[in-house]
Design a protein around this motif. Structure first.
Motif, PDB file in Angstrom:
ATOM      1  N   LEU A 115       0.818  -1.206   0.000  1.00  0.00           N
ATOM      2  CA  LEU A 115       0.000   0.000   0.000  1.00  0.00           C
ATOM      3  C   LEU A 115       0.856   1.262   0.000  1.00  0.00           C
ATOM      4  CD1 LEU A 115      -2.734   1.444   0.292  1.00  0.00           C
ATOM      5  CD2 LEU A 115      -2.522   1.149   2.770  1.00  0.00           C
ATOM      6  N   LEU A 116       1.818   1.327   0.905  1.00  0.00           N
ATOM      7  CA  LEU A 116       2.602   2.550   1.043  1.00  0.00           C
ATOM      8  C   LEU A 116       3.621   2.711  -0.078  1.00  0.00           C
ATOM      9  CD1 LEU A 116       2.891   2.566   4.913  1.00  0.00           C
ATOM     10  CD2 LEU A 116       1.409   3.954   3.460  1.00  0.00           C
ATOM     11  N   ASP A 117       4.160   1.612  -0.582  1.00  0.00           N
ATOM     12  CA  ASP A 117       5.038   1.713  -1.753  1.00  0.00           C
ATOM     13  C   ASP A 117       4.262   2.227  -2.972  1.00  0.00           C
ATOM     14  OD1 ASP A 117       7.231   0.872  -0.363  1.00  0.00           O
ATOM     15  OD2 ASP A 117       7.357  -1.116  -1.281  1.00  0.00           O
ATOM     16  N   ALA A 118       3.031   1.749  -3.120  1.00  0.00           N
ATOM     17  CA  ALA A 118       2.208   2.183  -4.251  1.00  0.00           C
ATOM     18  C   ALA A 118       1.859   3.667  -4.123  1.00  0.00           C
ATOM     19  CB  ALA A 118       0.941   1.345  -4.336  1.00  0.00           C
ATOM     20  N   TRP A 119       1.613   4.108  -2.901  1.00  0.00           N
ATOM     21  CA  TRP A 119       1.318   5.525  -2.680  1.00  0.00           C
ATOM     22  C   TRP A 119       2.536   6.382  -3.043  1.00  0.00           C
ATOM     23  CZ3 TRP A 119      -1.935   9.194  -2.676  1.00  0.00           C
ATOM     24  CH2 TRP A 119      -1.734  10.389  -1.988  1.00  0.00           C
TER      25      TRP A 119
END
Length: 413
Positions: A115-119
């Motif tokens: 999730l945070l890598d994609a953000w």
């Protein structure tokens, strides 16, 4: 229909061992999995906590590169543990009815790395560079879905998400599937990979983590008067649960019986446990009743015991209420002192240790207990313990943010 559920396979990848034999042996030797984090983001974000209980064996050393690219780290750990459990059970996946083979694989946080890598990718490089697999990789059901796909299990794929009680709730799912006759085999457990700057920063902000940056190995100290918070860990645990008749028909080795489970809720506070341990007490009593055992039958408890100042005392209060004076005769292991706290996977790896304790008739050690809190007068296992002969009953406790309480009861076989 009500059938007996037995445990025939174990799998784990943890901060103190990348497989069950290593994990178990280190649990008897008191090995700590806490270590400084060697990531550049620790300094970049000026994190107040610079250590964690990272996995002893990185998933990338076990899985193929194509697998790691399509699975969040939490899912990677779950698949590794499930594969070991299947291999340990001796199941021939080509010779079972896949329509009667189920999965119950829990998590507390799920695909936080994805999730945070994609953000970050979206903000820095735009939407066209976000990976197409992002959504299925970040969903909390990722470990359960991947294990179901990997093993071909088609009797249902379940994902309990109940904070730190999740892994033990999965045991309850498995037990119900076996008892009801809806499945003959269930691979159950939990997986977590939340050693990421955001969760660490957030847990630190709420004063939940130990800040013993200069002494990580001694930071997790359940029941010690100087405990100052938990150590975050990562990994997964998995158990193969079968109906007794199915296991016997194929000549399986049986480790123990999954005799009973119970789930309750505190309805008290979003993070703090009920100070009187009322919900935990009901979970303990309910699990014992479900298992058909008396409190005096219990010889061993693998406690939740996170090493937080506010968490350890209510658990003792609940154990005293559920077991009465017999609590003084119970050998208690607080294994998060070694592994750190694996959040949604903690109940799964602790169930593995509880089953091994019954099978091997000895208990894992509690380390770093130097000055036991007088408010928690338990018989804590700090040296080699021998349970001797005869029938044995053991309990594993898990309690989570939101007031989730889950307890599993195991009987020697």
């Amino acid at each position: 229909m009500s059938r007996k559920a037995v445990i025939t396979g174990l799998g784990a990848t943890t901060p103190t061992g990348g497989d069950v034999p290593t994990f178990w042996q280190n649990s008897l030797q008191g090995v700590s999995g806490a270590r400084p984090m060697e990531y550049d983001w620790v300094e970049k974000y000026e994190l107040p906590v610079t250590f964690a209980a990272t996995a002893a064996v990185p998933a990338a050393e076990v899985l193929k590169k194509v697998e790691t690219k399509r699975m969040d780290p939490s899912t990677q750990f779950g698949v590794i543990a499930a594969r070991e459990a299947v291999a340990d059970s001796g199941l021939d996946l080509d010779d079972i009815d896949k329509d009667r083979f189920a999965v119950a694989m829990a998590t507390g946080i799920g695909g936080v790395w994805t999730l945070l890598d994609a953000w970050d990718t979206l903000r820095e490089r735009g939407p066209r560079r976000v990976l197409p697999m992002t959504v299925p990789m970040l969903m909390p059901n990722g470990p359960a879905a991947a294990v179901s796909l990997d093993l071909g299990a088609r009797a249902g794929s379940f994902t309990p998400v109940s904070a730190c009680a999740s892994g033990t709730e999965a045991l309850g799912n498995a037990l119900e599937l076996i008892r009801s006759g809806k499945a003959d085999i269930v691979v159950c457990g939990g997986a977590e990979a939340a050693i990421h700057p955001l969760p660490i920063g957030a847990f630190a902000a709420m004063q939940a983590l130990s800040k013993r940056n200069d002494d990580p190995e001694h930071a997790s100290r359940p029941y010690d008067i100087d405990r100052d918070g938990f150590v975050i860990g990562e990994g997964a645990g998995a158990l193969i649960i079968e109906s007794e008749e199915h296991a016997k028909a194929r000549g399986a080795r049986i480790y123990a019986e999954l005799a009973g489970t119970a789930v309750t809720s505190d309805a008290h506070h979003i993070t703090a446990p009920d100070p009187d341990g009322l919900g935990a007490t009901r979970a303990l009593k309910g699990a014992l009743e479900d298992a058909g055992v008396a409190p005096t039958d219990v010889v061993h408890v693998n406690a939740h015991a996170t090493s937080t100042p506010v968490g350890d005392i209510p658990e003792y209060t609940a154990m005293r209420a559920a077991f009465g004076d017999h609590v003084e005769n119970i050998k208690v292991s607080a294994t998060k002192s070694q592994t750190g706290h694996l959040l949604g996977a903690s109940g799964a790896i602790e169930a593995v240790l509880t089953v091994k304790a019954l099978y091997e008739r000895t208990a894992p050690l509690t380390i770093n207990l130097e000055n036991q809190d007088p408010q928690i007068p338990l018989d804590v296992v700090t040296s080699r313990t021998d349970f001797g002969t005869g029938d044995l009953v053991a309990v594993s406790n898990s309690f989570g943010f939101g007031g989730h309480n889950a307890v599993g009861v195991f009987r020697s076989y």
